[in-house]
Scaffold this motif. Sequence first.
Motif, PDB file in Angstrom:
ATOM      1  N   ALA A  99       1.135  -5.657   1.605  1.00  0.00           N
ATOM      2  CA  ALA A  99       1.362  -4.677   0.416  1.00  0.00           C
ATOM      3  C   ALA A  99       1.785  -3.038   0.808  1.00  0.00           C
ATOM      4  CB  ALA A  99      -0.201  -4.887  -0.246  1.00  0.00           C
ATOM      5  N   ILE A 100       1.078  -2.706   1.816  1.00  0.00           N
ATOM      6  CA  ILE A 100       1.462  -1.379   2.227  1.00  0.00           C
ATOM      7  C   ILE A 100       2.736  -1.252   2.518  1.00  0.00           C
ATOM      8  CG2 ILE A 100       0.940   0.310   4.087  1.00  0.00           C
ATOM      9  CD1 ILE A 100      -1.929  -0.718   4.113  1.00  0.00           C
TER      10      ILE A 100
ATOM     11  N   TYR B 127       1.016   5.538  -4.033  1.00  0.00           N
ATOM     12  CA  TYR B 127       0.118   6.349  -2.920  1.00  0.00           C
ATOM     13  C   TYR B 127      -1.207   6.247  -2.926  1.00  0.00           C
ATOM     14  CZ  TYR B 127       3.814   9.820  -1.464  1.00  0.00           C
ATOM     15  OH  TYR B 127       4.811  10.434  -0.882  1.00  0.00           O
ATOM     16  N   PHE B 128      -1.858   5.981  -4.185  1.00  0.00           N
ATOM     17  CA  PHE B 128      -3.415   5.458  -4.264  1.00  0.00           C
ATOM     18  C   PHE B 128      -3.545   4.113  -3.405  1.00  0.00           C
ATOM     19  CE2 PHE B 128      -6.899   3.486  -6.159  1.00  0.00           C
ATOM     20  CZ  PHE B 128      -7.999   4.594  -5.830  1.00  0.00           C
TER      21      PHE B 128
ATOM     22  N   PHE C  65      -5.184   8.678   1.648  1.00  0.00           N
ATOM     23  CA  PHE C  65      -5.609   9.366   0.619  1.00  0.00           C
ATOM     24  C   PHE C  65      -5.410  11.019   0.680  1.00  0.00           C
ATOM     25  CE2 PHE C  65      -8.626   5.723  -0.038  1.00  0.00           C
ATOM     26  CZ  PHE C  65      -8.046   5.230  -1.207  1.00  0.00           C
ATOM     27  N   ALA C  66      -5.346  11.375   1.900  1.00  0.00           N
ATOM     28  CA  ALA C  66      -5.122  13.001   2.157  1.00  0.00           C
ATOM     29  C   ALA C  66      -3.441  12.956   1.772  1.00  0.00           C
ATOM     30  CB  ALA C  66      -5.233  13.306   3.598  1.00  0.00           C
ATOM     31  N   SER C  67      -2.699  12.124   1.991  1.00  0.00           N
ATOM     32  CA  SER C  67      -1.268  12.373   1.959  1.00  0.00           C
ATOM     33  C   SER C  67      -1.143  12.274  -0.038  1.00  0.00           C
ATOM     34  CB  SER C  67      -0.476  11.214   2.369  1.00  0.00           C
ATOM     35  OG  SER C  67       0.987  11.238   1.893  1.00  0.00           O
ATOM     36  N   MET C  68      -1.922  11.435  -0.322  1.00  0.00           N
ATOM     37  CA  MET C  68      -1.744  11.350  -1.720  1.00  0.00           C
ATOM     38  C   MET C  68      -2.198  12.782  -2.527  1.00  0.00           C
ATOM     39  SD  MET C  68      -4.113   9.261  -4.404  1.00  0.00           S
ATOM     40  CE  MET C  68      -4.098   9.900  -6.100  1.00  0.00           C
TER      41      MET C  68
END
Length: 318
Positions: free
Chosen positions: A60-61, A81-82, A101-104
């Motif tokens: 999925a990623i 992203y989430f 999550f930091a990238s999001m």
Amino acid sequence: MRESHFVFLLIYALSFFSMSYTALAEESNSGFSGKSIVINENTQFKFAEQFFYDRDYFRAITEYKKFIYCFPESNLREMAYFKIGEAYFKGQKWEQAIEAFASMKENFPDGRLIDRAYYFTGISYYNKRDYRSSRNQFKIILDLFPASKFADNAKLQIAMSYVEERKWEEAKFSFKKIGKKSDLFHFADNFALGLEEMNSLHFKSSHFGAVIAAIIPGSGHLYAGRKRDAATAFLLNSAFIWGAFESFGDENYAVGGILAFFELGWYFGNIYSAKNSIHKYNKRLEDEYIKHLKEEKNIFFGINHIERSYSLRVTLRF
């Protein structure tokens, strides 16, 4: 003649295969000319979602990342992203979840899912036992998004992080920040009361244990409930003390001095070990009590399939 005949056959064979390949290529091109597979953003996102809900999180990623790359203007990019972070979270890859999550948060600092990203980052740190970093994420939610539906959960997780660190006063103070209108109030209030009642536990004094261990080696271990260690300490110290006295009585001062030297080590080791055993006894008593509180309140994470988001669920038993 034979050589000429062989060369002729070789040239004929090569010509035949060349003509056959050209014909097949033309047939292939004519058969598929003008046809292609088109995947739009909804199709690609649903494809990634299917892997996610089949619990094939790492495939999925990959598909979410393809979505982000192929559809840079899509309104679903923030969700993609989430979901990458959530997939890592579900796969218990805490460090990768934190990074995702930091990238999001970097790409969507004002996004509609930003409070949720901070929350799951906090839970990821919590699962890594990095409780200080975990609290920092939850405090950001309380500072920047006080009206978030994750606000009370964040307060609860802050309190529970203090429980894990055995910081009872900080935990009680944090539990009391959860208001009476919250669904988590009764759980928090009961847990705080439970922490107040820890003083009624039958803790043992490490200082008392050290004193009696100094008077009678092994008695400190017996006080801590460690009978085998108590017997070992008593017999070992008794043997060395008896050996030293006997040696000095026989004027064998060298042997007596050696035995006395080692006995000092066993003697003070007995005191230190007794004190340490009592600390472990008290810690085990606290751990069992906290475990009972958690099981009694039955705290766990569930998933809301309607909103497809996580929620903290608490069951109270009376």
